[in-house]
Design a protein around this motif. Structure first.
Motif, mmCIF file in Angstrom:
data_model
loop_
_atom_site.group_PDB
_atom_site.id
_atom_site.type_symbol
_atom_site.label_atom_id
_atom_site.label_comp_id
_atom_site.label_asym_id
_atom_site.label_seq_id
_atom_site.Cartn_x
_atom_site.Cartn_y
_atom_site.Cartn_z
ATOM 1 N N UNK A 1 0.904 -1.174 -0.019
ATOM 2 C CA UNK A 1 0.032 -0.102 0.002
ATOM 3 C C UNK A 1 0.999 1.304 -0.074
ATOM 4 N N UNK A 2 2.012 1.265 0.775
ATOM 5 C CA UNK A 2 2.752 2.492 0.771
ATOM 6 C C UNK A 2 3.723 2.520 -0.623
ATOM 7 N N UNK A 3 4.060 1.584 -1.127
ATOM 8 C CA UNK A 3 4.395 1.556 -2.478
ATOM 9 C C UNK A 3 3.669 2.351 -3.466
ATOM 10 N N UNK A 4 2.181 1.890 -3.711
ATOM 11 C CA UNK A 4 1.312 2.595 -4.106
ATOM 12 C C UNK A 4 1.218 4.191 -3.635
ATOM 13 N N UNK A 5 1.154 4.573 -2.453
ATOM 14 C CA UNK A 5 1.241 5.867 -2.219
ATOM 15 C C UNK A 5 2.283 6.512 -2.732
ATOM 16 N N UNK A 6 3.482 5.980 -2.491
ATOM 17 C CA UNK A 6 4.765 6.653 -2.901
ATOM 18 C C UNK A 6 4.885 6.905 -4.561
ATOM 19 N N UNK A 7 4.352 5.786 -5.235
ATOM 20 C CA UNK A 7 4.404 5.925 -6.725
ATOM 21 C C UNK A 7 3.382 7.187 -7.063
ATOM 22 N N UNK A 8 2.245 7.141 -6.458
ATOM 23 C CA UNK A 8 1.137 7.981 -6.993
ATOM 24 C C UNK A 8 1.572 9.341 -6.526
ATOM 25 N N UNK A 9 2.280 9.654 -5.426
ATOM 26 C CA UNK A 9 2.780 10.905 -4.614
ATOM 27 C C UNK A 9 3.817 11.586 -5.685
ATOM 28 N N UNK A 10 4.696 10.603 -6.193
ATOM 29 C CA UNK A 10 5.589 11.259 -7.192
ATOM 30 C C UNK A 10 5.192 11.514 -8.312
#
Length: 66
Positions: A34-43
């Motif tokens: 889930x945090x990988x998803x957040x990081x990718x979307x945020x970048x």
């Protein structure tokens, strides 16, 4: 439109926090997808917002110079 400049960096802050959380969860052997998803979307949102802010400012300068 200075607020647009600050919202870009909020996305970057979310990405940094997510990357830190990925590191800590990965070290502990827990689920971090889930945090990988957040990081990718945020970048991605940071890059998207930055691109369009610069484009908007350039268009505004061109309109003011005419």
């Amino acid at each position: 439109m200075k607020i647009l400049k600050y919202t870009e960096f909020l996305y970057l802050a979310v990405a940094i926090i997510s990357l830190y959380k990925i590191y800590t969860l990965w070290s502990a052997g827990e689920d971090f997808i889930l945090f990988v998803f957040f990081a990718v979307v945020s970048i991605g949102m940071f890059a998207f917002r930055r691109h369009y802010r610069i484009k908007f400012e350039k268009r505004q300068q061109d309109n003011n110079s005419k």
